[in-house]
Design an enzyme around this catalytic site. Sequence first.
Site, mmCIF file in Angstrom:
data_model
loop_
_atom_site.group_PDB
_atom_site.id
_atom_site.type_symbol
_atom_site.label_atom_id
_atom_site.label_comp_id
_atom_site.label_asym_id
_atom_site.label_seq_id
_atom_site.Cartn_x
_atom_site.Cartn_y
_atom_site.Cartn_z
ATOM 1 N N CYS A 26 42.951 0.578 -49.356
ATOM 2 C CA CYS A 26 43.204 -0.293 -48.214
ATOM 3 C C CYS A 26 41.975 -0.259 -47.325
ATOM 4 C CB CYS A 26 44.467 0.148 -47.469
ATOM 5 S SG CYS A 26 44.431 1.850 -46.871
ATOM 6 N N HIS A 541 22.952 37.569 -36.856
ATOM 7 C CA HIS A 541 23.493 37.323 -38.201
ATOM 8 C C HIS A 541 24.864 36.660 -38.052
ATOM 9 C CE1 HIS A 541 25.134 38.067 -42.201
ATOM 10 N NE2 HIS A 541 23.916 38.392 -42.620
#
Length: 620
Positions: A26, A541
Amino acid sequence: MAYQEVAKDILAHVGGRENIASLVHCATRLRFKLKNHKNADAEALKKNPGVIMVVESGGQFQVVIGNHVHDVYNAVRAAAGLTDESEPSLQVTGEKASIFGKLIDIVSAIFTPFLGVMAASGILKGVLALAVVCGWLSTDSGTYKLWFAASDALFYFFPLVLGYTAGKKFGGNPFLTMAIGGALTHPVVLQAFEATSQVGAVHENFLGIPITFINYSSSVIPIIFAAWVSCWLEKQFNKRLPSAVRNFFTPLFCLAITVPLTFLLIGPAATWLSQSLAHGYQAIYTFAPWLAGGFMGAVWQICVIFGLHWGLVPLMINNLSVLGYDTMVPLLLPAVMGQVGATLGVLLRTRDKKLKVLAGSAVTAGIFGITEPAVYGVTLPNRRPFIFGCVAGAVGGVIVGYCQTSVFSFGLVSVFTFSQIIPTTGVDMSVWGAILGTGLAFTLACVTTFIAGLPRSEVATETVIVQPTENDILAPMSGTVLAMDQVPDSTFASGLLGEGAAIIPLTGRVIAPFHGEVASLFQTRHAIGLLSDSGIEVLIHIGIDTVKLNGQHFTTYVKVGDKIKPGDLLIEFDRQAILDAGYDLATPIIISNSDEYTAVTRFTNELSIESGMPFLTVSR
């Protein structure tokens, strides 16, 4: 190439070509009918950046793509080797869909193939109406007549178009069912209808049975029922006729039986049903139009999420066919623009760069009637904006319903709908009511989302940057503070890499904690090494074991050697995607050369911290 990659991932996670029973699309979604839903992996597919959302509803596996769905659809068909001549088998296993689910599946499959053309035709009709009201065009001009023919052709010959798509859906010859639709709109039939409508007209019969001629132009329901009957007959004849003659005699028998049956029984019965639905809806709407507006404004986007809105589309088109106007489509304007307004509120408020870009494109798409990117990508994941959009849609819907606004042509609910609500008598209170209700929904959703739609950590307030001394390290991100020995990784927790602390981030941004330069940057972008002007070495980190993501979900804004100052953006990362991938986001901030200092301490023992605030300090 991007579409091909997305297509391959989609194909892999729907269970491969052998699991596809049918595929249509659609305005924004790929709609799969799968043989076995258990073979599909919706959660894995949601992680693809080219996929907005995956919805399983109405017996369909729906993959929400966005505005470029047609390109992805073609790529999936190419990757799967699907052609119009080699559709997969329609045998489906697993859980049986409910009757309502089957209805939604039938309606969406019949109407979605020409939804874009239908929307374009409706918009052109609305623009022509606006041009006539404003005096730009005359209905007698050749320009108007050609454009009107272009805008009206699809609706006038609806039985042909619906005959084709219904034939495909019901598993028959679509050209056969299209021919039946052509019979319903044939000039001979229309002339007979006009003749029998005259006073004293002689009624005709078929083999002695009286014929009720009806004008089936623009009709919806009769051809769908006729197509189902034809497809059923086609299967019965194909089973019984020899292969040498079935290609000719099956269509012959189907036409010879279905067309008369449609005019004698199916057509009148379906027309009665069409009129009953239209007048029944109108009776309910007339009873309390403001209540209908509030209800539709509140729940429409919820229906869209589950694909249930397709159950109402035939009713809207049927209203236009029977009544000449529809009052349901205008009620949806506040619902659509409410979500667009909420998305704009997110755009103005968030400081998440990725969310801001997504919200910006979703606002544009939503204005033109495509709300899936806004709902699935912006408002629904953040919950409160979606709720504010629905509430605003209800408020605006009450106003639109109270003013009894109607549309006079069908199309996607968008900014162009305003041109489709202008009656032939010109702009009146129904038009101004639609503008007022829609504008109020948009504004209310935008303001409430801007004020209270996002958590505090996500709003676009300026980060307060405290200028650090030469021994200070500012917090590179906002979040919850952890002592280093609480980090769920023995290497960091032991202090082997250096002293410091960790933060569990609330946002996906890493900023510079001091004046200095970028000393190192991991190729996987999950970690960065910094060196301050005073010689402090810091390692940030992001997450635990995130090196395994190989750079996915991380974006860097600096390179090795770049000079930095407090508050500079270093890295952005997709916090939710990393969590969804199963990784812990505890982020150690380590003084790599802590052995050069007598102590590394935290500024505060508070459990939370804002980026740019004092975090660590070193003592010589």
